[in-house]
Design a protein around this motif. Sequence first.
Motif, PDB file in Angstrom:
ATOM      1  N   HIS A  17       0.756  -1.071  -0.107  1.00 33.18           N
ATOM      2  CA  HIS A  17      -0.100   0.054   0.002  1.00 33.18           C
ATOM      3  C   HIS A  17       0.642   1.149  -0.057  1.00 33.18           C
ATOM      4  O   HIS A  17       1.827   1.316   0.809  1.00 33.18           O
ATOM      5  CB  HIS A  17      -0.783   0.161   1.321  1.00 33.18           C
ATOM      6  CG  HIS A  17      -1.823  -1.192   1.102  1.00 33.18           C
ATOM      7  ND1 HIS A  17      -2.911  -1.215   0.560  1.00 33.18           N
ATOM      8  CD2 HIS A  17      -1.778  -2.545   1.921  1.00 33.18           C
ATOM      9  CE1 HIS A  17      -3.553  -2.220   0.788  1.00 33.18           C
ATOM     10  NE2 HIS A  17      -2.820  -2.906   1.444  1.00 33.18           N
ATOM     11  N   SER A  18       0.525   2.389  -0.907  1.00 31.62           N
ATOM     12  CA  SER A  18       1.234   3.433  -0.922  1.00 31.62           C
ATOM     13  C   SER A  18       0.759   4.464   0.121  1.00 31.62           C
ATOM     14  O   SER A  18      -0.638   4.281   0.547  1.00 31.62           O
ATOM     15  CB  SER A  18       1.174   4.071  -2.021  1.00 31.62           C
ATOM     16  OG  SER A  18      -0.160   4.223  -2.572  1.00 31.62           O
ATOM     17  N   THR A  19       1.415   5.052   0.604  1.00 32.82           N
ATOM     18  CA  THR A  19       0.944   6.226   1.762  1.00 32.82           C
ATOM     19  C   THR A  19       0.697   7.433   0.877  1.00 32.82           C
ATOM     20  O   THR A  19       0.911   7.693  -0.304  1.00 32.82           O
ATOM     21  CB  THR A  19       2.071   6.640   2.720  1.00 32.82           C
ATOM     22  OG1 THR A  19       3.272   7.088   2.155  1.00 32.82           O
ATOM     23  CG2 THR A  19       2.223   5.143   3.530  1.00 32.82           C
ATOM     24  N   THR A  27      -1.470   8.930  -7.089  1.00 30.68           N
ATOM     25  CA  THR A  27      -1.626  10.221  -5.999  1.00 30.68           C
ATOM     26  C   THR A  27      -1.827  11.464  -7.068  1.00 30.68           C
ATOM     27  O   THR A  27      -2.240  12.527  -6.356  1.00 30.68           O
ATOM     28  CB  THR A  27      -0.289  10.245  -4.924  1.00 30.68           C
ATOM     29  OG1 THR A  27      -0.300   8.880  -4.353  1.00 30.68           O
ATOM     30  CG2 THR A  27      -0.341  11.200  -3.982  1.00 30.68           C
ATOM     31  N   GLY A  58      -5.342   9.692  -2.536  1.00 24.07           N
ATOM     32  CA  GLY A  58      -5.181   8.281  -2.225  1.00 24.07           C
ATOM     33  C   GLY A  58      -6.424   7.537  -1.478  1.00 24.07           C
ATOM     34  O   GLY A  58      -6.378   6.344  -1.882  1.00 24.07           O
ATOM     35  N   MET A  59      -7.074   8.294  -0.745  1.00 27.92           N
ATOM     36  CA  MET A  59      -8.240   7.823  -0.234  1.00 27.92           C
ATOM     37  C   MET A  59      -9.494   7.389  -1.663  1.00 27.92           C
ATOM     38  O   MET A  59      -9.809   6.196  -1.370  1.00 27.92           O
ATOM     39  CB  MET A  59      -9.037   8.631   0.424  1.00 27.92           C
ATOM     40  CG  MET A  59      -8.563   9.006   1.812  1.00 27.92           C
ATOM     41  SD  MET A  59      -9.464  10.620   2.661  1.00 27.92           S
ATOM     42  CE  MET A  59      -8.162  11.203   3.796  1.00 27.92           C
ATOM     43  N   GLN A  61      -8.444   6.570  -4.486  1.00 29.53           N
ATOM     44  CA  GLN A  61      -7.938   5.400  -5.287  1.00 29.53           C
ATOM     45  C   GLN A  61      -8.180   4.075  -4.391  1.00 29.53           C
ATOM     46  O   GLN A  61      -8.778   3.250  -5.096  1.00 29.53           O
ATOM     47  CB  GLN A  61      -6.285   5.669  -5.343  1.00 29.53           C
ATOM     48  CG  GLN A  61      -5.675   4.387  -6.064  1.00 29.53           C
ATOM     49  CD  GLN A  61      -4.218   4.339  -6.110  1.00 29.53           C
ATOM     50  OE1 GLN A  61      -3.591   4.836  -5.314  1.00 29.53           O
ATOM     51  NE2 GLN A  61      -3.385   3.730  -6.947  1.00 29.53           N
ATOM     52  N   SER A  62      -7.991   4.256  -3.338  1.00 27.79           N
ATOM     53  CA  SER A  62      -8.437   3.018  -2.553  1.00 27.79           C
ATOM     54  C   SER A  62      -9.841   2.792  -2.676  1.00 27.79           C
ATOM     55  O   SER A  62     -10.350   1.437  -2.720  1.00 27.79           O
ATOM     56  CB  SER A  62      -8.117   3.192  -1.178  1.00 27.79           C
ATOM     57  OG  SER A  62      -6.315   3.447  -0.867  1.00 27.79           O
ATOM     58  N   LEU A  63     -10.644   3.305  -2.230  1.00 26.32           N
ATOM     59  CA  LEU A  63     -12.092   3.353  -2.472  1.00 26.32           C
ATOM     60  C   LEU A  63     -12.473   2.893  -3.671  1.00 26.32           C
ATOM     61  O   LEU A  63     -13.303   1.974  -4.163  1.00 26.32           O
ATOM     62  CB  LEU A  63     -12.981   4.732  -2.258  1.00 26.32           C
ATOM     63  CG  LEU A  63     -12.904   5.019  -0.807  1.00 26.32           C
ATOM     64  CD1 LEU A  63     -13.642   6.469  -0.559  1.00 26.32           C
ATOM     65  CD2 LEU A  63     -13.554   4.065   0.353  1.00 26.32           C
ATOM     66  N   GLN A  65     -10.352   1.037  -6.061  1.00 29.40           N
ATOM     67  CA  GLN A  65     -10.036  -0.288  -6.092  1.00 29.40           C
ATOM     68  C   GLN A  65     -11.225  -1.101  -5.391  1.00 29.40           C
ATOM     69  O   GLN A  65     -11.498  -2.152  -5.799  1.00 29.40           O
ATOM     70  CB  GLN A  65      -8.799  -0.461  -5.321  1.00 29.40           C
ATOM     71  CG  GLN A  65      -7.726   0.170  -6.429  1.00 29.40           C
ATOM     72  CD  GLN A  65      -6.119   0.217  -5.704  1.00 29.40           C
ATOM     73  OE1 GLN A  65      -6.162  -0.219  -4.536  1.00 29.40           O
ATOM     74  NE2 GLN A  65      -5.155   0.532  -6.379  1.00 29.40           N
ATOM     75  N   LEU A  66     -11.537  -0.594  -4.207  1.00 29.49           N
ATOM     76  CA  LEU A  66     -12.795  -1.772  -3.551  1.00 29.49           C
ATOM     77  C   LEU A  66     -14.025  -1.608  -4.272  1.00 29.49           C
ATOM     78  O   LEU A  66     -14.523  -2.758  -4.237  1.00 29.49           O
ATOM     79  CB  LEU A  66     -12.970  -1.050  -2.207  1.00 29.49           C
ATOM     80  CG  LEU A  66     -13.812  -1.751  -1.019  1.00 29.49           C
ATOM     81  CD1 LEU A  66     -13.633  -3.016  -1.040  1.00 29.49           C
ATOM     82  CD2 LEU A  66     -14.131  -0.879   0.255  1.00 29.49           C
TER      83      LEU A  66
END
Length: 165
Positions: A17-19, A27, A58-59, A61-63, A65-66
């Motif tokens: 996971h990237s920060t 990002t 980043g948030m 991107q994570s959402l 992917q989910l």
Amino acid sequence: MKRATTSINFAQNIPKHSTISEPTNATNATSADMNASENEDGGDGPSIIPSGAKATNGMRQSLSQLQQLLTCPLCKKMFKKPTTLSSCAHSFCVECIDDHCRDAWVCPVEGCGMPMSVVGGHKGSYRKINPQLLQICSSFEQICHALGQSPDSWWKPDNMVPATR
């Protein structure tokens, strides 16, 4: 007598996971880029993932992917009453897979080829409603709604609400 042991790294294929501080292509993407990429798969309607200053790239991107994992491969929308095939464990909206099985006998996921009906599994049913996946979809929608209602840049230290005891 010594026993031989073998070490297996199960996490070797899991991406790190990237920060937020790490510069990555995702990002640096804009919210318009994120929203455009989510709807390229043919899904209808606007994305429920918040845009603008409600979430960092980043948030989002994570959402995103989910959300891709919670998308029915047949209708390209987020699962509605998710169901899982007993033969191969692929998941679909219950209406989508019921419509598909009227004219087909195998899983519609490309390359799977498993028959949808397995004798003896789930009392003869080819599918089973997946309550865990239904809960994940509901939680995802709640998270996106809460982010959409949050103040802009809520994650920055100047905007955080002090904890109460």
